[in-house]
Each structure stands twice: as structure tokens, then as C-alpha cells.
Design a protein around this motif. Sequence first.
Motif, PDB file in Angstrom:
ATOM      1  N   HIS A 205      39.862  67.155  27.072  1.00 28.67           N
ATOM      2  CA  HIS A 205      39.455  68.243  27.962  1.00 28.67           C
ATOM      3  C   HIS A 205      39.639  67.873  29.440  1.00 28.67           C
ATOM      4  CE1 HIS A 205      37.408  69.232  24.159  1.00 28.67           C
ATOM      5  NE2 HIS A 205      37.510  70.494  24.556  1.00 28.67           N
ATOM      6  N   ASN A 206      40.782  67.235  29.735  1.00 24.11           N
ATOM      7  CA  ASN A 206      41.121  66.925  31.134  1.00 24.11           C
ATOM      8  C   ASN A 206      39.989  66.229  31.878  1.00 24.11           C
ATOM      9  OD1 ASN A 206      43.723  68.127  30.970  1.00 24.11           O
ATOM     10  ND2 ASN A 206      42.764  70.147  31.171  1.00 24.11           N
ATOM     11  N   ARG A 207      39.347  65.284  31.184  1.00 33.75           N
ATOM     12  CA  ARG A 207      38.285  64.452  31.745  1.00 33.75           C
ATOM     13  C   ARG A 207      36.996  65.211  32.052  1.00 33.75           C
ATOM     14  NH1 ARG A 207      41.319  60.211  35.910  1.00 33.75           N
ATOM     15  NH2 ARG A 207      42.834  59.401  34.371  1.00 33.75           N
ATOM     16  N   LEU A 208      36.905  66.430  31.566  1.00 34.72           N
ATOM     17  CA  LEU A 208      35.671  67.195  31.755  1.00 34.72           C
ATOM     18  C   LEU A 208      34.618  66.721  30.759  1.00 34.72           C
ATOM     19  CD1 LEU A 208      37.017  70.841  32.192  1.00 34.72           C
ATOM     20  CD2 LEU A 208      36.098  69.321  33.970  1.00 34.72           C
ATOM     21  N   ALA A 209      33.377  66.613  31.219  1.00 35.97           N
ATOM     22  CA  ALA A 209      32.281  66.205  30.346  1.00 35.97           C
ATOM     23  C   ALA A 209      31.875  67.364  29.430  1.00 35.97           C
ATOM     24  CB  ALA A 209      31.095  65.764  31.187  1.00 35.97           C
ATOM     25  N   PRO A 210      31.233  67.071  28.312  1.00 36.91           N
ATOM     26  CA  PRO A 210      30.758  68.143  27.415  1.00 36.91           C
ATOM     27  C   PRO A 210      29.733  69.026  28.118  1.00 36.91           C
ATOM     28  CG  PRO A 210      30.633  65.990  26.339  1.00 36.91           C
ATOM     29  CD  PRO A 210      30.916  65.732  27.773  1.00 36.91           C
ATOM     30  N   PRO A 211      29.615  70.266  27.699  1.00 28.85           N
ATOM     31  CA  PRO A 211      28.604  71.155  28.285  1.00 28.85           C
ATOM     32  C   PRO A 211      27.194  70.590  28.096  1.00 28.85           C
ATOM     33  CG  PRO A 211      30.147  72.390  26.922  1.00 28.85           C
ATOM     34  CD  PRO A 211      30.412  70.940  26.665  1.00 28.85           C
ATOM     35  N   SER A 217      29.325  77.329  22.249  1.00 33.33           N
ATOM     36  CA  SER A 217      30.083  77.581  21.023  1.00 33.33           C
ATOM     37  C   SER A 217      31.284  76.653  20.857  1.00 33.33           C
ATOM     38  CB  SER A 217      30.537  79.039  20.965  1.00 33.33           C
ATOM     39  OG  SER A 217      31.349  79.356  22.076  1.00 33.33           O
ATOM     40  N   ASN A 218      32.027  76.411  21.946  1.00 36.27           N
ATOM     41  CA  ASN A 218      33.191  75.517  21.850  1.00 36.27           C
ATOM     42  C   ASN A 218      32.774  74.077  21.577  1.00 36.27           C
ATOM     43  OD1 ASN A 218      35.094  77.552  22.273  1.00 36.27           O
ATOM     44  ND2 ASN A 218      34.918  77.386  24.497  1.00 36.27           N
ATOM     45  N   TRP A 219      31.678  73.678  22.171  1.00 32.68           N
ATOM     46  CA  TRP A 219      31.133  72.333  21.981  1.00 32.68           C
ATOM     47  C   TRP A 219      30.640  72.173  20.535  1.00 32.68           C
ATOM     48  CZ3 TRP A 219      31.023  67.494  22.575  1.00 32.68           C
ATOM     49  CH2 TRP A 219      29.901  66.690  22.727  1.00 32.68           C
ATOM     50  N   ILE A 220      30.017  73.214  20.007  1.00 34.79           N
ATOM     51  CA  ILE A 220      29.602  73.213  18.598  1.00 34.79           C
ATOM     52  C   ILE A 220      30.811  73.024  17.690  1.00 34.79           C
ATOM     53  CG2 ILE A 220      28.814  74.736  16.719  1.00 34.79           C
ATOM     54  CD1 ILE A 220      26.390  73.957  18.110  1.00 34.79           C
ATOM     55  N   GLN A 221      31.858  73.800  17.920  1.00 35.50           N
ATOM     56  CA  GLN A 221      33.043  73.751  17.066  1.00 35.50           C
ATOM     57  C   GLN A 221      33.758  72.408  17.164  1.00 35.50           C
ATOM     58  OE1 GLN A 221      34.063  75.805  14.770  1.00 35.50           O
ATOM     59  NE2 GLN A 221      32.531  77.400  15.154  1.00 35.50           N
TER      60      GLN A 221
END
Length: 360
Positions: A205-211, A217-221
Amino acid sequence: MRYFIIFLCCFFSYSLQAQAPYGAIRGIWLAAQDSVLDSKTNIQQVVANCKKAGINNIYVATWNRGRTLYPSAIMMERFGVAIDPRYGKRDPLKELIEAAHAEKIKVHAWFEYGFACAYGDSGAYLLKKYPYYAAIGSDGKAVEKNGFKWMNAFHPLVQNFVKSLVLEVVKKYDIDGIQGDDRMPAVPSLAGYDPYTVAEYKKEHNRLAPPSNHLDSNWIQWRAKRLNTFGKDLYQSVKAAKPNVLVSMAPSIYPSSLQENLQDWPTWLREGYVDYIVVQLYRDKLDEYEKILRETIQQVGVKKDHLYAGVLIGLEDGYRVKPELLKGMLELNQKYDLPGEVFFYYGGVSKQLAFFKKIK
């Protein structure tokens, strides 16, 4: 004429069950806290009662509160304790398999705790020795939910540890199947904020941290797919070791299973890395049971003949299902052509043996 119709209905239901890939199942979960496992004589009585009740599959808690039901070389090497100390030098798993097979009853090693290593302080020693095994929440603390302490189900070392216990049983015993439940493959959706998992997420995810919102929902998946990959690997590893050993799972209802414990079990069925599913359809009202049963059948779609009902009949707090409710749930299972059910747990069967003998 009335009795002839009843006969046809029963025959038709039996025929549907017989045509299911894994046949008609009437099973019980045998919990580790059941004192019936404390002696060989008790185990023989369990098997005798199961035979009387028409039980043909026993799912026995083999991994519970950080302890095993059998002498484990892996646990001995890592923690210096091969088996739950309450069993001394016995091997209750071996005793149960021998007694059950003598009566043509199948035995499945139920990895009840899965990635949960402890309940309260019981089993917490695992995380004391290996603190980096712990699942971590967004607050930076070890994940604990409903009294359960959790290991990090995303970390390869933890995955390999759990898988090694499963394969140890598969290779060592004449077991008919292994089973996970709402704790394998699973971890609370609160988890995933440990350094390893965060780094893996950032790579994609381009060095982006998790939500920070663990229910994004995307983090769950993303996390559910990681557990799916583990489940697929576990299935293939078991089959490679012993192709005839069945792999089943007993998750909670969907979609709460996904939201709460990251279990996307419809995908497990659809992609074929579970032989069958026993969904925990735990309800104490018949209309609610039928509602959740119908919803679950819709979710499995064409894999309906791989679906069995998990039926609640008793709890440690003294709850016992009323015979009329149990009778109604079993009739609904037949009405919707399910190939069988598994009862939670043995204590409920032993205390209502007369009823089970009647419906045998």
C-alpha cells in the motif's frame, strides 16, 4: 397412508444425507473441561453413550488453553510440558480413538483454541516465553477479547507453530479428521497492528499504514485473505501427510464471523480448502434458528451438501436445551435437507440420553 407418507419423508431425507460427499453426520463436541476425559473408564463410557445416542462422529478438544490432549514432542521441546498435567502419563487422545473406532465411531482432533493460547491466566505462559507471539491491537497492547488471549495469526512463526501441532496429530494418530472453529484460522479484527503485519501491509500500500479503524472494510478483507492463505496451506499440508484425513471448520455465522474474527468461510468452501463446514447456529428460539439456518444455506449456495448444523444443547453455566426446541431444530435441519448436525457439547447429550436414544 399417513405412516407411508412419513416413511417416504424419512427415506427421502436419509437418501439426501447419504448422497452428501461426507455422508450423514450426527456428532458431538467433547470439550477438554469435561471430566469424562480424566480416565480411560470414563472415555469408554462416553463412547458407549454416543453409540446409544446414534452419535457417529466425536470432535474432541485436542488443543485447549495452551495444552494438548496427547504427549506432544513439539510442546515438550518448546515449553518443557508435553501434555496437560491433569492427564499424567496417559494419552487420552489415543484411548478415545481406540475405543471409538471399536464401535465404528469417527474421531476428529478439534483444535478448539486455535490461535487463542489462553483464557485468563490459563495458558498465558506461552506469551510469557514468546512475547512476540502476541496479537497486537491499535493501542499497541496484546489483544484480549472475552477473556481470551490471542497469538498473532498473521506471523509465519506463529502459523508454523499451530500447523506443526496439527500435523503432529495427523502423522502420529489414526485420526479421522482435524477441525478448527471460530479460533482457527482466526484472530479478532482488533489485531493486526504488530510490526510484522504492519510492514507487510505497507509493502502492498505504498508505505501507507493500516487504518486505525480496525473495522475498515478494506483492512478487514486484507487480513481475512491472509488467514485464507493459511487455511489453504493447512488443508494442503494435511492432505499431503494423509489424504484420507478430513479437514473441517466450525466457524460462527457469517458475516459476523468476518467482522469479529476475520473468518471468510464462504471462500473456504468455494475455493475448496475445507472438506465441510459445521456452522455454529446457536439460537434458543426456533424462529431465530430457522432464520439463521436459511441465511446460512443461501451463503453456501451450491456447496449446501458440505454444510452441517452446529446445534447448541448445553453450556457449563447449566443451560440445557428443552426437548421440544431440540426436536424442532432437528426437524428444520431435515426440512432444509442438511446432511446432519454436531451438538455442543457432550454434557448435553449425556444428561438427555433418553431423548437421543428415542430419536436415534
